[in-house]
Design a protein around this motif. Sequence first.
Motif, PDB file in Angstrom:
ATOM      1  N   MET A 431      32.212  43.131  50.345  1.00 50.69           N
ATOM      2  CA  MET A 431      32.745  42.666  49.068  1.00 50.69           C
ATOM      3  C   MET A 431      32.590  43.735  47.983  1.00 50.69           C
ATOM      4  O   MET A 431      33.505  43.962  47.177  1.00 50.69           O
ATOM      5  CB  MET A 431      32.032  41.374  48.649  1.00 50.69           C
ATOM      6  N   GLU A 432      31.459  44.427  47.976  1.00 56.29           N
ATOM      7  CA  GLU A 432      31.241  45.476  46.981  1.00 56.29           C
ATOM      8  C   GLU A 432      32.181  46.656  47.194  1.00 56.29           C
ATOM      9  O   GLU A 432      32.697  47.241  46.224  1.00 56.29           O
ATOM     10  CB  GLU A 432      29.779  45.933  47.038  1.00 56.29           C
ATOM     11  N   ARG A 433      32.447  47.016  48.441  1.00 59.51           N
ATOM     12  CA  ARG A 433      33.349  48.134  48.706  1.00 59.51           C
ATOM     13  C   ARG A 433      34.784  47.786  48.316  1.00 59.51           C
ATOM     14  O   ARG A 433      35.543  48.668  47.874  1.00 59.51           O
ATOM     15  CB  ARG A 433      33.269  48.534  50.181  1.00 59.51           C
ATOM     16  N   ILE A 434      35.170  46.544  48.481  1.00 58.51           N
ATOM     17  CA  ILE A 434      36.506  46.137  48.054  1.00 58.51           C
ATOM     18  C   ILE A 434      36.635  46.273  46.542  1.00 58.51           C
ATOM     19  O   ILE A 434      37.631  46.812  46.025  1.00 58.51           O
ATOM     20  CB  ILE A 434      36.783  44.685  48.495  1.00 58.51           C
ATOM     21  N   VAL A 435      35.644  45.778  45.820  1.00 63.72           N
ATOM     22  CA  VAL A 435      35.670  45.886  44.359  1.00 63.72           C
ATOM     23  C   VAL A 435      35.721  47.349  43.943  1.00 63.72           C
ATOM     24  O   VAL A 435      36.474  47.738  43.032  1.00 63.72           O
ATOM     25  CB  VAL A 435      34.448  45.179  43.751  1.00 63.72           C
ATOM     26  N   ASP A 436      34.937  48.163  44.614  1.00 61.88           N
ATOM     27  CA  ASP A 436      34.887  49.589  44.283  1.00 61.88           C
ATOM     28  C   ASP A 436      36.251  50.259  44.477  1.00 61.88           C
ATOM     29  O   ASP A 436      36.620  51.161  43.719  1.00 61.88           O
ATOM     30  CB  ASP A 436      33.829  50.275  45.156  1.00 61.88           C
ATOM     31  N   GLU A 437      37.010  49.829  45.467  1.00 60.51           N
ATOM     32  CA  GLU A 437      38.320  50.414  45.731  1.00 60.51           C
ATOM     33  C   GLU A 437      39.298  50.159  44.595  1.00 60.51           C
ATOM     34  O   GLU A 437      40.189  50.970  44.341  1.00 60.51           O
ATOM     35  CB  GLU A 437      38.889  49.842  47.037  1.00 60.51           C
TER      36      GLU A 437
END
Length: 591
Positions: A431-437
């Motif tokens: 979830m954090e990597r998606i937001v970061d993208e």
Amino acid sequence: MTKNYPALRKTVSTADLYSDPTPPPRHASLARTFTTVHRTRPNPFIHARSTPQNPAVRHSIAAPLDNLIDFDDDFGAPQQQHQTPPPVPPKVKIQPEFTLPQIPEFRPRRGEARIERKEKKEGPEQYTKPFTDYMTDNPTIFHAVDAVAKDLEENGYEKLSERDSWDLERGGKYYVERNGSSLIAFSVGEGYEAGNGMAVIAGHIDALTAKLKPIPTLRTKAGFVQLGVAPYAGALNNTWWDRDLGIGGRVLVKEHGKIVRKLVKLDWPIARIPTLAPHFGAAAAGPFNKETQMVPIVGLENSDLSGFSSSADGEFKSSMLGGEGTFAATQPERLVRAISKELSITDYCSIVNWELELFDIQPATTGGLDREFIFAGRIDDKLCSWAAIKALLNTTPSSSSQIKMVALFDDEEVGSLLRQGARGNFLPTIMERIVDEYAPNGKGVRGLVGRTYANSFLVSSDVCHAVNPNFLGSYLENHAPRLNVGPAITFDSNAHMTTDSVSASILTKCVEGNSYGAKLQAFQIRNDSRSGGTVGPMLSAATGMRAIDAGIPQLSMHSIRATTGSKDPGLGVAAFQSFLENFESVDALFK
């Protein structure tokens, strides 16, 4: 105690059926004579001859309902003497006044027949056979996750690696594996912005099983070749006796300088754990030692009877396959040969390692008079996992500003503590990597992640207990889910479940008016029983997401062979799909 008078019997509440797990004993004078089916000719060696003073009247346990509700009313009162029915008159053949015209047989053309069959599968029944096929074809967790991954790829989902950088697109569909035994799939709404919410369904895809020990070779005993196995979670319980067991799992093989993963499935009866016949008395009654008395037999070796024993002085026989120091040399030779043959491996030393387990080979099938049941192994919890993935595949990222996600975890049955379990960082990291993208340049990612968690909602989907008609006293009235009705929301006052009034309201609103008419039921354990656990509390605590526990009902949980309704996979798909599609609009009502 208020007496139940005959006029009031039909208004008695069913609450009495759920009042106590051990119903009180019936009337003390309820003897064998009142529970035996009426016999026209009494047995002269058992029953007294009927006389006017001693009528041999019997009462069936299948008496009218009134007799079963109240044992006290007129109990033991004299009954009318049985009247012999008049003889049946002989059949008389009646000639009809006219003859109906013969209707010609209609046989639809092939195309019409296919259309007719398709129309019959428009309801939740269309998911019954795909689910039973999935259960039969994928007995181990590695097979189950691999089959889900293939299904996702066939529907346009792209595989991502945690070890690589990502380049996500709005409207894209992706999935990530961890350890080959956990998987997270998600689709990105075309209108998604960093910080928006995610509709998440999370469950576990592992099941009770018996895993082969690192060195499963055992001494031959009385001519039997046996296999060293260890229970995973609550396996090797009494339901594992006398079952036809296969062997399957993951094999690591060295090929062209790389270590590759291969899946293997020996799905014929290889192993069996035999019971001790009851003729041996107390030893056959248990309790049983899982280390010494529940050891599967896999073959015969009677060479000791001819004086050419394969082992001497009780020592282990070392395998020569692969050579000294190889993995194959530590494993049972005949098992190595069988696995190698199945995978077309010619060099035994190329086998680096494996993770194998036992499984019941009996196929999943429908049952019941009208095929209203599904009988299968490992329903807990491949049922909710499969339904959640099918629900995700039925959705589209178009016209959405959120992310739809399904997370399937390993190790739930043993506490979820490993990295592929729900207590690991798998879901929060994704979830954090998606937001970061999607985070704008210069925007604080940490704050956006916090907003994402606050705007998101988690459905912890794990199977729950369907009501068992033989043990109604173990259930609460109005909290006893039925099969072929729909998933049940699970409640627990001691926080073993995540459900509260807000989350129950959100899911109920999302599921209203679903295409198949799935109805949400309710389940809560009795105060004098122990509740199980799910991935919901640990994921909700780690992320702060609002959450609810809801799952599809099943009978015989933790048995090697369980039961659910034949419509329940489809009803689960309908309910989960409604959540994924409707959460965004429903959530707006709660802001």
